[in-house]
Design an enzyme around this catalytic site. Structure first.
Site, PDB file in Angstrom:
ATOM      1  N   GLU A 265     -34.039  12.241   2.124  1.00 40.05           N
ATOM      2  CA  GLU A 265     -34.485  13.110   3.336  1.00 40.05           C
ATOM      3  C   GLU A 265     -34.995  12.349   4.525  1.00 40.05           C
ATOM      4  OE1 GLU A 265     -33.653  16.169   3.104  1.00 40.05           O
ATOM      5  OE2 GLU A 265     -33.471  15.952   0.794  1.00 40.05           O
ATOM      6  N   HIS A 268     -32.141  11.779   6.704  1.00 40.86           N
ATOM      7  CA  HIS A 268     -31.820  12.746   7.583  1.00 40.86           C
ATOM      8  C   HIS A 268     -32.751  12.761   8.825  1.00 40.86           C
ATOM      9  CE1 HIS A 268     -28.855  15.465   5.616  1.00 40.86           C
ATOM     10  NE2 HIS A 268     -29.632  15.374   4.477  1.00 40.86           N
ATOM     11  N   GLU A 294     -25.097  14.316   6.638  1.00 44.27           N
ATOM     12  CA  GLU A 294     -24.990  13.532   5.027  1.00 44.27           C
ATOM     13  C   GLU A 294     -24.466  12.252   5.014  1.00 44.27           C
ATOM     14  OE1 GLU A 294     -26.078  14.959   1.811  1.00 44.27           O
ATOM     15  OE2 GLU A 294     -27.039  16.287   3.137  1.00 44.27           O
TER      16      GLU A 294
END
Lengths: 499, 499
Positions: A265, A268, A294
């Protein structure tokens, strides 16, 4: 309309959309993290009104005329305005092509299907979900026709998730992936099993939190712009390039779950936070596609986080915090344990090597379902057959089989391939990065900065200005080529397992 | 327009306002509790857009015509629709009477004034804030004229916070309060000092949290509808009668702060959560005024939470969790300690007895400022003089004096009296409650249910259906009478201090 008025209207429209998206992101995050558990009804009412307002704000004739006007005058626009117009026009066309009554019917079906899927999964009873999934599939085929009647329906759907992607590219891609991974996996399973039992001892959550804070620091994530919360399923959200939030989940007896979900995460978040200021408050802020997103999250999770260099750098810090649990464990054992390859039933728990096989199976099924070559009733059988064929395992129940993911109940046909493409994009980026960055040297020192700097320069800062394929081309100075991915996996797992 | 269309429009308008208010409440809460600290700029942009949209949604000619139509046809409306129309019409008139350019100028001034106040407070330099406050006062006088030119300006402002309140009532009220509390306070200060030193030892925050969870349970707050967060300044927010949030602040060396702020905010939450379902998603959901809201929060905080019965019920649980800190302390010592009266500088830290004197001073100053009888430059001198006269203390700096509260920088003239009125309403409610509820018996058993049931039946369930004065009249079956409050204080502190 004159061009300056139109440009002003374009800015104002995007600012309003930013504000509505801000509110909905925060309400969603709040609901997932700290909201009292019995408050979904009132939140549902509020969110349904707000999403209706957001829809009206965008899907109206005035906006349609504005976007047409700007498209016709694109030579008078700056690069950024031209791209904004392109992105908005595409979204506008997609959203307005489907008649409103169809949208309403489908939205109602979505609520019922979600409920049915939850019940079906709980009781592992596919039949409960089947009639809803059949209807969803029919709608998806219809939508594909609205989106682009000149394309094969599944191609039209794929394009909504990863612009420019189609079955021709993906067939070649998954062929390559399958033919590389299947024998590689077989070889790892024939090799001596890696011991990862020390990762399933009791690791107190409070100490795990401290360790995850440290991980975020090592990743160079500024907590002033990105905090970490807790949810059942980890995710990242953000409102602009100065504000992201990640979540993780701490399992007291599986510390590597939180560790790698934080890094994933965090990847991201770094992508979101790395966007250039000039895209702030516009539709170009934030990542361009799921696939590129991704590519970043999985780059940090696997290429960085599961590398030999990084694991051996971080292990002493990990052991310092959990000396009892890791007594007798070496950095090399840790590196092997977090990379253990093993055929498994659940996609979200899959290791780096098998992950793309899970996706490949879903891709093959979706392609046939939308082409009308596979009936919904036959999904469980096909699912189980393919898991046996490619992963070599028996699926004991639909709950652990074709009912495990929420994507189909939400109508997200065409979404799954992005997950795997991300890994492949990342491997190609790594190869290019190695030309100018001493990646292994940096990882061994736990110095992520030069890696992030490269990704920021070539990927993050462009936010949604470039199309997904252009991001890859721009970063790698070449067309997308899955060979980098299969080479990366082959090299890594051959060495890891001494094959 | 026909009446049914108008009724439908009324419902839809309120539903939309509910949704926007929902979003803004959650974004505010998120910002105060968990948002990354450097994200205020992007949030400010989003919130400014959304508040503009909310304003446009309500303050437009169509809504004006709708409300006029409904007012003209009020005989065809249900009781609830009539009250909704009344409340919305009043708000509409108030918001639309002031010309838009004045609103914009004032909003700009507000941002600057807030900044100036913060700097002035930090450096304890009133002169930094004075020019802004002077302008704010002029605007407030102007607004008062727009609201109701037939009233004295300060009365027009008071009416916006506590409908029906005016200086005639408040002069009588504060005369009564002053003449009762000033001598009572003097008597307590002449009596032997209460020892509360054991409340200033180290109480680990994690254990405080556990204890506060227990307090919420004792209060009967269902955590499925109301969670507790942490902020610098505790507050309560809510979106409807099934969703409230409270916050508190844990000081490691002052556990009674979190304890009583939790009970106080819990009182606000019980009021919000006690509203009848029929007001959900309308403008009548939630508490009717600041005064009535404080009547509930202060009822739970003081009348319940600082009562002899409740403190002696809760003390063994408190001591069980903190045996070392409370060694040698008895329930009676605890009861005395949490009720210690002491003149102090800061309103928000004032005890139950002195609290209304802090408010009285602010009321007297505001009244004179808005009437033009006191110049802004003379506020510090008057403030300090009155603190000396009524509380007997010297104010060492404006930071701890007239710069301590944010209300004036925010233009909230007329707001302060609500805090004190709440305590007085509560005391009158208590007297009425005693006629049918064995309050002391319930408190001694820690059984808050019959108390909450009474408050819910007479106050909470009506939400904003009744005007503040009608809430008091309805609950107490009598006009508001401050004698109940002064009697309550006199009796409590005479006994507590053995006067």
């Amino acid at each position: 309309m004159d061009i300056n008025t139109a440009k002003q209207a374009l800015r104002e429209l995007q600012l309003k959309m930013y504000a509505y998206n801000y509110a909905s992101a925060i309400v969603y995050l709040d609901a997932a993290t700290v909201a009292p558990k019995n408050t979904s009804e009132g939140r549902g009412v509020a969110m349904s009104v707000l999403s209706g307002e957001t829809h009206k704000l965008f899907c109206n004739d005035e906006v349609g005329e504005l976007l047409t006007f700007l498209t016709e005058h694109k030579d008078e626009l700056s690069d950024i305005e031209r791209r904004e117009t392109e992105v908005l026009k595409r979204s506008y066309d997609r959203q307005t092509k489907i008649p409103l009554d169809v949208v309403m019917e489908y939205s109602k079906l979505g609520v019922e299907a979600d409920d049915a899927w939850h019940r079906a999964k709980e009781t592992s009873d596919f039949e409960l979900f089947r009639p809803y999934l059949e209807k969803i599939v029919e709608y998806q085929k219809m939508f594909a026709g609205y989106y682009d009647p000149t394309k094969k329906p599944y191609d039209a759907l794929l394009d909504t998730y990863e612009r420019g992607m189609n079955t021709e590219i993906l067939d070649r891609y998954f062929d390559k992936v399958r033919s590389a991974i299947v024998p590689l996996l077989a070889a790892t399973q024939a090799a001596p099993e890696i011991d990862d039992s020390f990762l399933y001892k009791y690791y107190p959550v409070e100490k795990q939190k401290e360790f995850n804070d440290r991980l975020m620091e090592v990743m160079g994530i500024d907590r002033g712009y990105c905090t970490i919360g807790e949810t059942e399923h980890p995710f990242t959200t953000g409102t602009d390039n100065r504000h992201a939030r990640i979540t993780t989940h701490y399992y007291p007896e599986a510390p590597s779950f939180a560790m790698y979900s934080t890094i994933h995460e965090g990847g991201h978040a770094l992508y979101e936070l790395g966007g250039d200021d000039k895209y702030r408050y516009t539709c170009l802020a934030g990542g361009v596609s799921m696939g590129v997103h991704e590519s970043q999250s999985r780059f940090y999770e696997n290429i960085v986080g599961r590398s030999e260099g990084f694991t051996k750098f971080i292990f002493p810090k990990f052991k310092e915090m959990f000396p009892e649990q890791l007594e007798g464990v070496t950095a090399d054992m840790f590196y092997h344990a977090v990379n253990k390859a093993q055929p498994s039933l659940i996609r979200t728990e899959a290791d780096e090597l098998t992950y793309s096989l899970h996706i490949m199976i879903r891709y093959e099924l979706e392609k046939r379902i939308i082409a009308g070559e596979l009936a919904v009733k036959d999904i469980p059988g096909e699912w189980n057959r393919m898991y046996k064929e490619y992963l070599g395992i028996d699926v004991p129940s639909d709950k652990e089989g074709c009912l495990q993911d929420s994507h189909w109940s939400g109508g997200s046909f065409g979404y799954f391939p992005s997950y795997s493409l991300g890994s492949a994009y990342g491997a190609q980026m790594l190869a290019k990065m190695r030309e100018t960055v001493d990646v292994d040297g940096a990882l061994a020192k736990g110095d992520i900065a030069p890696i992030t700097a490269w990704l920021r320069e070539r990927i993050h800062r462009h936010a949604s200005f470039l199309e997904p394929a252009d991001v890859v081309r721009n970063a790698c100075e070449a067309e997308f080529d899955p060979t980098f991915y299969t080479d990366y996996l082959t090299k890594k797992f051959t060495k890891l397992y001494n094959l």
